[in-house]
Design an enzyme around this catalytic site. Structure first.
Site, PDB file in Angstrom:
ATOM      1  N   MET A  12       0.481  -1.392  -0.080  1.00 37.80           N
ATOM      2  CA  MET A  12      -0.676  -0.461  -0.197  1.00 37.80           C
ATOM      3  C   MET A  12       1.348   1.037   0.253  1.00 37.80           C
ATOM      4  O   MET A  12       1.912   1.481   0.578  1.00 37.80           O
ATOM      5  CB  MET A  12      -0.655  -0.246   1.175  1.00 37.80           C
ATOM      6  CG  MET A  12      -1.840   1.211   0.722  1.00 37.80           C
ATOM      7  SD  MET A  12      -3.433   1.216  -0.666  1.00 37.80           S
ATOM      8  CE  MET A  12      -3.964   0.466   0.123  1.00 37.80           C
ATOM      9  N   LYS A  40       6.113  -3.187  -7.115  1.00 40.32           N
ATOM     10  CA  LYS A  40       6.237  -3.171  -7.612  1.00 40.32           C
ATOM     11  C   LYS A  40       5.610  -4.628  -8.355  1.00 40.32           C
ATOM     12  O   LYS A  40       5.538  -4.866  -9.911  1.00 40.32           O
ATOM     13  CB  LYS A  40       7.693  -3.670  -8.234  1.00 40.32           C
ATOM     14  CG  LYS A  40       8.388  -2.739  -7.606  1.00 40.32           C
ATOM     15  CD  LYS A  40       9.873  -2.300  -7.904  1.00 40.32           C
ATOM     16  CE  LYS A  40      11.055  -1.022  -6.920  1.00 40.32           C
ATOM     17  NZ  LYS A  40      10.230   0.508  -7.943  1.00 40.32           N
ATOM     18  N   THR A 219      15.650   2.053 -19.093  1.00 38.71           N
ATOM     19  CA  THR A 219      14.430   3.068 -19.474  1.00 38.71           C
ATOM     20  C   THR A 219      14.591   4.046 -18.719  1.00 38.71           C
ATOM     21  O   THR A 219      15.881   4.000 -18.007  1.00 38.71           O
ATOM     22  CB  THR A 219      13.607   2.504 -18.575  1.00 38.71           C
ATOM     23  OG1 THR A 219      13.372   2.351 -17.265  1.00 38.71           O
ATOM     24  CG2 THR A 219      12.617   0.915 -19.303  1.00 38.71           C
ATOM     25  N   THR A 248       5.325   7.777 -10.041  1.00 40.15           N
ATOM     26  CA  THR A 248       5.621   6.037  -9.474  1.00 40.15           C
ATOM     27  C   THR A 248       5.122   5.638 -10.521  1.00 40.15           C
ATOM     28  O   THR A 248       4.115   5.149 -10.901  1.00 40.15           O
ATOM     29  CB  THR A 248       4.994   6.934  -7.903  1.00 40.15           C
ATOM     30  OG1 THR A 248       5.168   7.563  -7.667  1.00 40.15           O
ATOM     31  CG2 THR A 248       4.694   5.064  -7.278  1.00 40.15           C
ATOM     32  N   ASP A 252       7.140   0.295 -13.047  1.00 41.10           N
ATOM     33  CA  ASP A 252       6.451  -1.165 -13.360  1.00 41.10           C
ATOM     34  C   ASP A 252       5.540  -0.714 -15.200  1.00 41.10           C
ATOM     35  O   ASP A 252       5.428  -1.909 -15.015  1.00 41.10           O
ATOM     36  CB  ASP A 252       5.646  -1.096 -12.306  1.00 41.10           C
ATOM     37  CG  ASP A 252       6.902  -0.535 -11.371  1.00 41.10           C
ATOM     38  OD1 ASP A 252       7.670  -1.583 -10.993  1.00 41.10           O
ATOM     39  OD2 ASP A 252       6.377  -0.112 -10.328  1.00 41.10           O
ATOM     40  N   ASN A 276       7.185   1.786 -23.878  1.00 42.03           N
ATOM     41  CA  ASN A 276       6.822   3.528 -24.120  1.00 42.03           C
ATOM     42  C   ASN A 276       6.127   4.030 -23.437  1.00 42.03           C
ATOM     43  O   ASN A 276       6.163   4.974 -22.998  1.00 42.03           O
ATOM     44  CB  ASN A 276       8.277   3.360 -24.532  1.00 42.03           C
ATOM     45  CG  ASN A 276       9.199   5.659 -25.006  1.00 42.03           C
ATOM     46  OD1 ASN A 276       9.198   5.376 -23.955  1.00 42.03           O
ATOM     47  ND2 ASN A 276       8.762   5.777 -25.989  1.00 42.03           N
TER      48      ASN A 276
HETATM   49  O1  RIB Z   1       7.878   1.627  -8.602  1.00 39.09           O
HETATM   50  C1  RIB Z   1       7.045   1.984  -7.447  1.00 39.09           C
HETATM   51  C2  RIB Z   1       6.563   1.193  -6.095  1.00 39.09           C
HETATM   52  O2  RIB Z   1       8.050   0.979  -5.493  1.00 39.09           O
HETATM   53  C3  RIB Z   1       6.070   1.865  -5.728  1.00 39.09           C
HETATM   54  O3  RIB Z   1       4.715   0.853  -6.264  1.00 39.09           O
HETATM   55  C4  RIB Z   1       6.011   1.281  -3.995  1.00 39.09           C
HETATM   56  O4  RIB Z   1       5.402   0.516  -3.379  1.00 39.09           O
HETATM   57  C5  RIB Z   1       7.462   1.142  -4.178  1.00 39.09           C
HETATM   58  O5  RIB Z   1       7.595  -0.630  -4.097  1.00 39.09           O
END
Ligand code: RIB
Length: 306
Positions: A12, A40, A219, A248, A252, A276
């Site tokens: 979270m 991630k 990346t 953020t 991922d 991308n």
């Molecule tokens: O890569 C971003 C993620 O890194 C975030 O969502 C956080 O939870 C960390 O794991």
């Protein structure tokens, strides 16, 4: 249908937007606070599933409200979570995130993620054509076990070597596709790299990691991405984004979309372009997991021709 199978973390994310970060011993008054799903592993699973890939996840959450919210999100995105275990007596992973000037700084309290054991991933459903995705927020031995299982089953392995840490050779040897940013590449290669490093220097740092048929993808944020393999180099330029809301989870998003494209038999070049473009969409929305675009949104964006 080939699957994306993720063995990884679920957190979270506790996110505070702030004009600036405090110095040691200082308190600053931030702006808004949100608790949004992340980690991630979860982010990458959601990104792959929203592209239409059949997605499975193995992981651990605590027996608490955060854990239940993360499980509900997996259900909402139709991700098979039969291997996500609820672990009593330990908290669900949490990431404390400050957002300042559009960029993030993250501290992870791993909680249940570090209880993910090799036995938890030993029986993962993997077959030729599948991709097994791992990151570095669960014990390394667990990721190695998942990758060994993938190799035995004739599936490919994709490691997002994040967050940056020293990687045992025994794990690297199990990796078919390695995805890193400049900071993670610096940690793995020993080269001095940063956000402004020249493409030639980044490619030179990546080349020693290209062993056998392994592809190394770097990346580069707003500069796009580079793929280095035995035969050469592919590059995709970054997309101009007018309003960056939250970066953020952008990496991922890239990884999950890349895996979804590859299991759908896209060429490496097309998979790179889709990943991308999707990452450019994700930074225009708040949060990590909630910011992952769907395949329809990616198509409608016009950022990726095919
Ligand atoms: O890569 C971003 C993620 O890194 C975030 O969502 C956080 O939870 C960390 O794991």
């Amino acid at each position: 249908m080939p699957r994306v199978v993720v063995a990884g973390s679920l957190n979270m994310d506790l996110i505070v937007r702030t004009p600036r970060r405090p110095a040691t011993g200082e308190t600053v008054l931030g702006d808004d606070f949100r608790a949004l799903p992340g980690g991630k592993g979860l982010n990458q699973a959601i990104a792959a599933a929203r592209m239409g890939a059949e997605t499975h996840m193995a992981g651990r959450v605590g027996d608490d409200d955060f854990g239940r919210q993360l499980l509900a999100l997996l259900d909402q995105d139709r991700i098979d979570r039969s291997r996500v275990a609820v672990t009593p007596g330990i908290a669900t992973g949490v990431a404390v995130i400050t957002l300042a000037a559009g960029d993030n700084a993250i501290i992870v309290a791993s909680g249940a993620n570090m209880r993910l054991q090799p036995e938890d991933v030993d029986g993962l459903p993997l077959a030729p054509g599948d991709i097994c995705l791992g990151q570095l927020e669960v014990p390394l031995e667990t990721t190695a076990t998942a990758f060994r299982r993938a190799r035995d089953a004739g599936a490919r392995t994709l490691l997002n070597a994040a967050p940056a840490c020293a990687l045992p050779r025994t794990l690297l040897e199990l990796v078919d596709i390695l995805v890193v940013n400049e900071v993670e590449l610096a940690a793995l290669s020993g080269h001095d790299l940063g956000e402004d490093s020249a493409t030639a220097d980044i490619a030179a740092a990546a080349r020693p990691l290209v062993e056998n048929e392994r592809m190394v993808i770097i990346t580069l944020g707003s500069r796009g991405a580079l793929a280095v393999n035995r035969t050469g180099l592919d590059a995709v330029p970054g997309h101009r984004v007018s309003a960056v809301v939250d970066t953020t989870g952008a990496g991922d998003c890239f990884v999950g979309v890349l895996a979804a494209a590859l299991v759908a038999d896209a060429s490496a070049k097309l998979a790179l372009a889709q990943a991308n473009a999707a990452a450019a969409l994700s930074v225009q929305r708040p949060g990590a997991a909630p910011s992952m675009p769907t395949a329809a949104e990616l198509r409608q964006s016009g950022l990726c021709a095919d």
